[in-house]
Design a protein around this motif. Structure first.
Motif, PDB file in Angstrom:
ATOM      1  N   PHE A 163       6.975   0.933   5.837  1.00  0.00           N
ATOM      2  CA  PHE A 163       8.318   1.190   4.876  1.00  0.00           C
ATOM      3  C   PHE A 163       8.405   2.841   4.919  1.00  0.00           C
ATOM      4  O   PHE A 163       7.230   3.253   4.432  1.00  0.00           O
ATOM      5  CB  PHE A 163       8.478   0.628   3.872  1.00  0.00           C
ATOM      6  N   SER A 164       9.387   3.258   4.583  1.00  0.00           N
ATOM      7  CA  SER A 164       9.425   4.950   4.272  1.00  0.00           C
ATOM      8  C   SER A 164      10.557   4.736   3.105  1.00  0.00           C
ATOM      9  O   SER A 164      11.427   3.640   2.974  1.00  0.00           O
ATOM     10  CB  SER A 164       9.793   5.749   5.353  1.00  0.00           C
ATOM     11  N   ILE A 191       3.260   7.535   8.512  1.00  0.00           N
ATOM     12  CA  ILE A 191       2.446   6.850   9.327  1.00  0.00           C
ATOM     13  C   ILE A 191       3.376   6.445  10.569  1.00  0.00           C
ATOM     14  O   ILE A 191       4.164   5.859  10.656  1.00  0.00           O
ATOM     15  CB  ILE A 191       2.123   5.439   8.672  1.00  0.00           C
ATOM     16  N   ASN A 192       2.355   6.864  11.713  1.00  0.00           N
ATOM     17  CA  ASN A 192       3.108   6.474  12.980  1.00  0.00           C
ATOM     18  C   ASN A 192       2.710   5.188  13.442  1.00  0.00           C
ATOM     19  O   ASN A 192       1.601   4.742  13.571  1.00  0.00           O
ATOM     20  CB  ASN A 192       2.854   7.771  13.962  1.00  0.00           C
ATOM     21  N   PRO A 193       3.845   4.224  13.726  1.00  0.00           N
ATOM     22  CA  PRO A 193       3.300   2.702  14.331  1.00  0.00           C
ATOM     23  C   PRO A 193       2.602   2.634  15.388  1.00  0.00           C
ATOM     24  O   PRO A 193       1.520   1.920  15.432  1.00  0.00           O
ATOM     25  CB  PRO A 193       4.903   2.198  14.489  1.00  0.00           C
ATOM     26  N   THR A 194       2.864   3.672  16.376  1.00  0.00           N
ATOM     27  CA  THR A 194       2.228   3.481  17.597  1.00  0.00           C
ATOM     28  C   THR A 194       0.680   3.835  17.478  1.00  0.00           C
ATOM     29  O   THR A 194      -0.312   3.223  17.992  1.00  0.00           O
ATOM     30  CB  THR A 194       2.927   4.573  18.816  1.00  0.00           C
ATOM     31  N   SER A 195       0.456   5.025  16.737  1.00  0.00           N
ATOM     32  CA  SER A 195      -0.810   5.391  16.311  1.00  0.00           C
ATOM     33  C   SER A 195      -1.608   4.495  15.457  1.00  0.00           C
ATOM     34  O   SER A 195      -2.714   4.299  15.835  1.00  0.00           O
ATOM     35  CB  SER A 195      -0.649   6.675  15.547  1.00  0.00           C
ATOM     36  N   LEU A 196      -0.891   3.756  14.592  1.00  0.00           N
ATOM     37  CA  LEU A 196      -1.722   2.786  13.992  1.00  0.00           C
ATOM     38  C   LEU A 196      -2.127   1.702  14.863  1.00  0.00           C
ATOM     39  O   LEU A 196      -3.348   1.169  14.736  1.00  0.00           O
ATOM     40  CB  LEU A 196      -0.684   2.133  12.689  1.00  0.00           C
ATOM     41  N   TYR A 197      -1.259   1.322  15.937  1.00  0.00           N
ATOM     42  CA  TYR A 197      -1.533   0.169  16.632  1.00  0.00           C
ATOM     43  C   TYR A 197      -2.676   0.686  17.661  1.00  0.00           C
ATOM     44  O   TYR A 197      -3.726  -0.356  17.936  1.00  0.00           O
ATOM     45  CB  TYR A 197      -0.356  -0.179  17.391  1.00  0.00           C
ATOM     46  N   GLU A 198      -2.594   1.776  18.089  1.00  0.00           N
ATOM     47  CA  GLU A 198      -3.661   2.389  19.170  1.00  0.00           C
ATOM     48  C   GLU A 198      -5.094   2.337  18.331  1.00  0.00           C
ATOM     49  O   GLU A 198      -6.240   2.168  19.128  1.00  0.00           O
ATOM     50  CB  GLU A 198      -3.408   3.627  19.519  1.00  0.00           C
ATOM     51  N   VAL A 247       0.811  -1.291   0.030  1.00  0.00           N
ATOM     52  CA  VAL A 247      -0.003   0.066   0.089  1.00  0.00           C
ATOM     53  C   VAL A 247       0.878   1.172   0.081  1.00  0.00           C
ATOM     54  O   VAL A 247       1.480   1.538   0.961  1.00  0.00           O
ATOM     55  CB  VAL A 247      -0.922   0.052   1.303  1.00  0.00           C
ATOM     56  N   VAL A 248       0.976   2.248  -1.264  1.00  0.00           N
ATOM     57  CA  VAL A 248       1.810   3.077  -1.276  1.00  0.00           C
ATOM     58  C   VAL A 248       0.685   4.439  -0.880  1.00  0.00           C
ATOM     59  O   VAL A 248      -0.040   4.562  -1.972  1.00  0.00           O
ATOM     60  CB  VAL A 248       2.466   3.283  -2.656  1.00  0.00           C
ATOM     61  N   ILE A 249       0.961   5.266   0.067  1.00  0.00           N
ATOM     62  CA  ILE A 249       0.166   6.256   0.097  1.00  0.00           C
ATOM     63  C   ILE A 249       0.996   7.726   0.077  1.00  0.00           C
ATOM     64  O   ILE A 249       2.005   7.821   0.682  1.00  0.00           O
ATOM     65  CB  ILE A 249      -0.427   6.530   1.777  1.00  0.00           C
ATOM     66  N   GLU A 250       0.444   8.271  -1.076  1.00  0.00           N
ATOM     67  CA  GLU A 250       1.294   9.864  -1.504  1.00  0.00           C
ATOM     68  C   GLU A 250       0.708  10.702  -0.405  1.00  0.00           C
ATOM     69  O   GLU A 250       1.397  11.666   0.114  1.00  0.00           O
ATOM     70  CB  GLU A 250       0.903  10.092  -2.867  1.00  0.00           C
ATOM     71  N   GLU A 251      -0.430  10.712   0.184  1.00  0.00           N
ATOM     72  CA  GLU A 251      -1.092  11.579   0.759  1.00  0.00           C
ATOM     73  C   GLU A 251      -0.287  11.884   2.223  1.00  0.00           C
ATOM     74  O   GLU A 251      -0.215  11.062   2.813  1.00  0.00           O
ATOM     75  CB  GLU A 251      -2.467  11.352   1.098  1.00  0.00           C
ATOM     76  N   ASP A 252      -0.225  13.294   2.683  1.00  0.00           N
ATOM     77  CA  ASP A 252       0.554  13.499   3.927  1.00  0.00           C
ATOM     78  C   ASP A 252      -0.554  13.339   5.152  1.00  0.00           C
ATOM     79  O   ASP A 252      -0.317  12.888   6.143  1.00  0.00           O
ATOM     80  CB  ASP A 252       0.956  14.862   4.083  1.00  0.00           C
ATOM     81  N   ASP A 253      -1.684  13.523   4.989  1.00  0.00           N
ATOM     82  CA  ASP A 253      -2.831  13.306   5.871  1.00  0.00           C
ATOM     83  C   ASP A 253      -3.278  11.972   6.035  1.00  0.00           C
ATOM     84  O   ASP A 253      -4.092  11.355   5.063  1.00  0.00           O
ATOM     85  CB  ASP A 253      -4.153  14.239   5.664  1.00  0.00           C
ATOM     86  N   ILE A 254      -2.717  11.084   7.009  1.00  0.00           N
ATOM     87  CA  ILE A 254      -3.024   9.786   6.969  1.00  0.00           C
ATOM     88  C   ILE A 254      -4.531   9.434   7.859  1.00  0.00           C
ATOM     89  O   ILE A 254      -4.458   9.915   8.914  1.00  0.00           O
ATOM     90  CB  ILE A 254      -1.798   9.215   7.796  1.00  0.00           C
ATOM     91  N   HIS A 303       8.394  -0.978  16.801  1.00  0.00           N
ATOM     92  CA  HIS A 303       9.083  -0.729  17.640  1.00  0.00           C
ATOM     93  C   HIS A 303       9.025  -1.872  18.591  1.00  0.00           C
ATOM     94  O   HIS A 303       7.737  -2.391  18.755  1.00  0.00           O
ATOM     95  CB  HIS A 303       9.036   0.563  18.373  1.00  0.00           C
ATOM     96  N   LYS A 304      10.101  -2.113  19.526  1.00  0.00           N
ATOM     97  CA  LYS A 304       9.904  -3.236  20.450  1.00  0.00           C
ATOM     98  C   LYS A 304       8.490  -3.076  21.396  1.00  0.00           C
ATOM     99  O   LYS A 304       7.927  -4.223  21.762  1.00  0.00           O
ATOM    100  CB  LYS A 304      11.298  -3.650  21.039  1.00  0.00           C
ATOM    101  N   SER A 305       8.331  -1.894  21.802  1.00  0.00           N
ATOM    102  CA  SER A 305       7.334  -1.563  22.879  1.00  0.00           C
ATOM    103  C   SER A 305       6.026  -1.744  21.914  1.00  0.00           C
ATOM    104  O   SER A 305       5.154  -2.273  22.933  1.00  0.00           O
ATOM    105  CB  SER A 305       7.695  -0.058  23.001  1.00  0.00           C
ATOM    106  N   VAL A 306       5.795  -1.677  20.728  1.00  0.00           N
ATOM    107  CA  VAL A 306       4.463  -2.099  20.170  1.00  0.00           C
ATOM    108  C   VAL A 306       4.312  -3.479  20.293  1.00  0.00           C
ATOM    109  O   VAL A 306       3.243  -3.977  20.487  1.00  0.00           O
ATOM    110  CB  VAL A 306       4.489  -1.358  18.807  1.00  0.00           C
ATOM    111  N   ARG A 307       5.322  -4.234  20.027  1.00  0.00           N
ATOM    112  CA  ARG A 307       5.364  -5.632  19.967  1.00  0.00           C
ATOM    113  C   ARG A 307       4.865  -6.318  21.380  1.00  0.00           C
ATOM    114  O   ARG A 307       4.121  -7.109  21.665  1.00  0.00           O
ATOM    115  CB  ARG A 307       6.272  -6.410  19.175  1.00  0.00           C
ATOM    116  N   GLU A 308       5.367  -5.601  22.357  1.00  0.00           N
ATOM    117  CA  GLU A 308       5.228  -6.007  23.861  1.00  0.00           C
ATOM    118  C   GLU A 308       3.931  -5.642  24.322  1.00  0.00           C
ATOM    119  O   GLU A 308       3.085  -6.376  24.627  1.00  0.00           O
ATOM    120  CB  GLU A 308       6.317  -5.362  24.642  1.00  0.00           C
ATOM    121  N   MET A 309       3.385  -4.535  23.746  1.00  0.00           N
ATOM    122  CA  MET A 309       1.983  -4.044  24.095  1.00  0.00           C
ATOM    123  C   MET A 309       1.050  -4.914  23.554  1.00  0.00           C
ATOM    124  O   MET A 309       0.112  -5.464  24.004  1.00  0.00           O
ATOM    125  CB  MET A 309       1.571  -2.671  23.490  1.00  0.00           C
TER     126      MET A 309
END
Length: 265
Positions: free
Chosen positions: A166-167, A114-121, A78-85, A141-147
């Protein structure tokens, strides 16, 4: 003197011609954008009854529909060009991959929007029960996988889909790493083969090559996403990922399922 005058006239004429061509091209792009949006609105009007059906469908219904497809992608990019995720719509894609049993989904933004933590939450708020079916890739991040391990408490972890982010920076770093390893191995240029380079990329990013890539944005471009891995990928363009409908996803899967891939032959 006459020659200089002629050169001046030709130069000005060239500038005017380029300006006119630029204006024509800009108008064409604007009309094309308006027509695409209008066409999408018309499609939405005509397929509204189907949307009402799809919004309430069960997983079993989707599985029955997918049985009619000759093939499904193993890896959806999934390739997203838009800045507003729109995290809600990103979550939709993850859930639909779970329902369709697509093993890998990778999101790519040029600037790592895309912020990984925001996506998870957001996923936890929308469908916490789905955590048992998700494996969070190394890009998280490891903290997300632990959560995720804590939040799965009470359920048996049965991952169906692996989610990766990916970026342009991470992709460029992977290419640089592969090139450095090839140099360190001191391989002669004539000894470098496609299979050898392919194996190095698989070692660097241990994922199957994307089968289907959805590009979201005004511009139909992959913006540098895994240039080596997507050489035979089917690419579909959708103008925005905001307010994404299930029918858009199914349409892309349907197109991929029935397309004839020649792999450059």
């Amino acid at each position: 003197m006459v020659l200089n005058c002629v050169k001046g006239i030709l130069h000005k004429s060239g500038v005017y011609i380029l300006l006119i061509l630029h204006i024509i091209f800009s108008v064409f792009q604007f009309i094309n954008l308006l027509s695409s949006r209008a066409l999408k609105q018309i499609k939405n009007l005509y397929r509204a009854p189907r949307h009402q059906i799809l919004n309430g469908v069960s997983v079993s219904f989707l599985k029955e529909e997918f049985k009619c497809y000759p093939k499904l992608p193993r890896h959806l990019a999934v390739v997203i060009e838009e800045d507003d995720i729109s995290y809600q719509d990103c979550i939709k894609l993850i859930l639909w991959c779970i329902y369709s049993e697509i093993p890998f989904i990778s999101f790519y933004t040029n600037n790592g929007a895309i912020n990984p933590t925001s996506l998870y939450e957001v996923l936890c708020k929308r469908s916490k029960n789905s955590l048992q079916h998700i494996q969070w890739g190394k890009s998280f991040h490891k903290s997300v996988r632990e959560m995720a391990k804590k939040d799965i408490n009470g359920y048996v972890w049965r991952p169906i889909v692996e989610v990766n982010l990916f970026s342009s920076k991470s992709v460029n770093n992977s290419i640089e790493s592969v090139m450095l390893r090839l140099c360190e191995e001191k391989i002669k240029p004539e000894e470098i083969s496609i299979d050898a380079v392919d194996q190095h990329f698989k070692d660097e990013i241990p994922l199957p090559d994307p089968c289907l890539c959805l590009v979201f944005g005004k511009t139909f471009s992959t913006f540098g996403f895994m240039p080596w891995q997507i050489r035979v990928t089917e690419i579909s363009h959708i103008t925005t990922h905001h307010n994404l409908q299930l029918e858009d996803f199914l349409c892309a899967l349907r197109t991929y399922a029935f397309c004839e891939q020649r792999f450059g032959k």
